[in-house]
Design a protein around this motif. Structure first.
Motif, PDB file in Angstrom:
ATOM      1  N   THR A   1       0.830  -1.198   0.000  1.00  0.00           N
ATOM      2  CA  THR A   1       0.000   0.000   0.000  1.00  0.00           C
ATOM      3  C   THR A   1       0.870   1.257   0.000  1.00  0.00           C
ATOM      4  O   THR A   1       2.037   1.227   0.409  1.00  0.00           O
ATOM      5  N   VAL A   2       0.265   2.357  -0.436  1.00  0.00           N
ATOM      6  CA  VAL A   2       0.948   3.647  -0.400  1.00  0.00           C
ATOM      7  C   VAL A   2       1.286   3.999   1.048  1.00  0.00           C
ATOM      8  O   VAL A   2       2.353   4.556   1.339  1.00  0.00           O
ATOM      9  N   GLN A   3       0.390   3.650   1.966  1.00  0.00           N
ATOM     10  CA  GLN A   3       0.638   3.906   3.386  1.00  0.00           C
ATOM     11  C   GLN A   3       1.892   3.166   3.854  1.00  0.00           C
ATOM     12  O   GLN A   3       2.704   3.712   4.597  1.00  0.00           O
ATOM     13  N   ARG A   4       2.078   1.930   3.422  1.00  0.00           N
ATOM     14  CA  ARG A   4       3.267   1.163   3.816  1.00  0.00           C
ATOM     15  C   ARG A   4       4.529   1.810   3.254  1.00  0.00           C
ATOM     16  O   ARG A   4       5.565   1.883   3.929  1.00  0.00           O
ATOM     17  N   VAL A   5       4.475   2.294   2.014  1.00  0.00           N
ATOM     18  CA  VAL A   5       5.630   2.968   1.425  1.00  0.00           C
ATOM     19  C   VAL A   5       5.964   4.218   2.241  1.00  0.00           C
ATOM     20  O   VAL A   5       7.125   4.497   2.535  1.00  0.00           O
ATOM     21  N   HIS A   6       4.930   4.955   2.635  1.00  0.00           N
ATOM     22  CA  HIS A   6       5.143   6.151   3.458  1.00  0.00           C
ATOM     23  C   HIS A   6       5.806   5.770   4.792  1.00  0.00           C
ATOM     24  O   HIS A   6       6.737   6.454   5.253  1.00  0.00           O
ATOM     25  N   GLN A   7       5.335   4.695   5.409  1.00  0.00           N
ATOM     26  CA  GLN A   7       5.938   4.238   6.669  1.00  0.00           C
ATOM     27  C   GLN A   7       7.420   3.911   6.479  1.00  0.00           C
ATOM     28  O   GLN A   7       8.260   4.291   7.301  1.00  0.00           O
ATOM     29  N   LEU A   8       7.732   3.213   5.403  1.00  0.00           N
ATOM     30  CA  LEU A   8       9.128   2.865   5.125  1.00  0.00           C
ATOM     31  C   LEU A   8       9.956   4.118   4.859  1.00  0.00           C
ATOM     32  O   LEU A   8      11.092   4.236   5.326  1.00  0.00           O
ATOM     33  N   GLU A   9       9.374   5.053   4.134  1.00  0.00           N
ATOM     34  CA  GLU A   9      10.067   6.305   3.838  1.00  0.00           C
ATOM     35  C   GLU A   9      10.395   7.063   5.134  1.00  0.00           C
ATOM     36  O   GLU A   9      11.488   7.606   5.293  1.00  0.00           O
ATOM     37  N   MET A  10       9.479   7.068   6.063  1.00  0.00           N
ATOM     38  CA  MET A  10       9.684   7.772   7.331  1.00  0.00           C
ATOM     39  C   MET A  10      10.780   7.107   8.179  1.00  0.00           C
ATOM     40  O   MET A  10      11.476   7.785   8.929  1.00  0.00           O
ATOM     41  N   GLU A  11      10.939   5.799   8.038  1.00  0.00           N
ATOM     42  CA  GLU A  11      11.997   5.101   8.776  1.00  0.00           C
ATOM     43  C   GLU A  11      13.387   5.583   8.376  1.00  0.00           C
ATOM     44  O   GLU A  11      14.321   5.517   9.169  1.00  0.00           O
ATOM     45  N   PHE A  12      13.534   6.060   7.141  1.00  0.00           N
ATOM     46  CA  PHE A  12      14.840   6.457   6.622  1.00  0.00           C
ATOM     47  C   PHE A  12      14.959   7.959   6.402  1.00  0.00           C
ATOM     48  O   PHE A  12      15.981   8.440   5.931  1.00  0.00           O
ATOM     49  N   LYS A  13      13.931   8.702   6.748  1.00  0.00           N
ATOM     50  CA  LYS A  13      13.853  10.136   6.435  1.00  0.00           C
ATOM     51  C   LYS A  13      14.998  10.954   7.004  1.00  0.00           C
ATOM     52  O   LYS A  13      15.512  11.852   6.349  1.00  0.00           O
ATOM     53  N   ASP A  14      15.416  10.683   8.224  1.00  0.00           N
ATOM     54  CA  ASP A  14      16.400  11.518   8.895  1.00  0.00           C
ATOM     55  C   ASP A  14      17.848  11.184   8.542  1.00  0.00           C
ATOM     56  O   ASP A  14      18.772  11.771   9.094  1.00  0.00           O
ATOM     57  N   LEU A  15      18.074  10.296   7.624  1.00  0.00           N
ATOM     58  CA  LEU A  15      19.438   9.921   7.237  1.00  0.00           C
ATOM     59  C   LEU A  15      19.966  10.884   6.180  1.00  0.00           C
ATOM     60  O   LEU A  15      19.296  11.159   5.193  1.00  0.00           O
ATOM     61  N   ASN A  16      21.164  11.384   6.365  1.00  0.00           N
ATOM     62  CA  ASN A  16      21.749  12.334   5.415  1.00  0.00           C
ATOM     63  C   ASN A  16      22.415  11.637   4.235  1.00  0.00           C
ATOM     64  O   ASN A  16      22.453  12.149   3.153  1.00  0.00           O
TER      65      ASN A  16
END
Length: 130
Positions: A103-118
């Motif tokens: 789901t798009v929601q699952r992709v968003h969740q995965l994206e948030m897991e890695f969001k703060d990495l530079n």
């Protein structure tokens, strides 16, 4: 019978890649049993799965015995890695969700897991990763 309660113990015997291949082939359920043949040169399914070097080490240590293989579930980790690569290539969440069957929601969740990495060191041009 030898039981590998931890993946690392199996890796110590046969090497990391061979252990991962064997545990992945055995599936997510821990406790799958397999008989290790005595002949390390036999055309055995374990040889094909683990590779010749890992199989030879397994036979040298446990030939003639039944071992219990630890289960590993790699599907969710593989999905996260593929989503990460596709998002870094600029695909939309919707496109990534469609490509991965989530789901798009699952992709968003995965994206948030890695969001703060530079920076992560992955080569975004590696088409083989997806």
């Amino acid at each position: 019978m030898r039981s590998f309660q931890e993946f690392g113990r199996l890796a110590d015997v046969v090497g990391g890649e061979a252990a991962l291949r064997l545990a992945g082939f055995a599936g997510a359920v821990s406790g799958r049993r397999v008989y290790v043949p005595i002949d390390g040169n036999s055309p055995h399914v374990l040889r094909r799965v683990m590779g010749a070097a890992g199989f030879t080490k397994l036979v040298a240590t446990f030939g003639g015995q039944t071992i219990v293989i630890p289960g590993v579930q790699l599907d969710s980790l593989r999905t996260a890695g593929r989503a990460h690569a596709l998002l870094r290539q600029g695909l939309s969440r919707t496109a990534v969700a469609h490509a991965l069957g989530v789901t798009v929601q699952r992709v968003h969740q995965l994206e948030m897991e890695f969001k703060d990495l530079n920076g992560d060191g992955f080569d975004d041009d590696d088409a083989e990763a997806v």
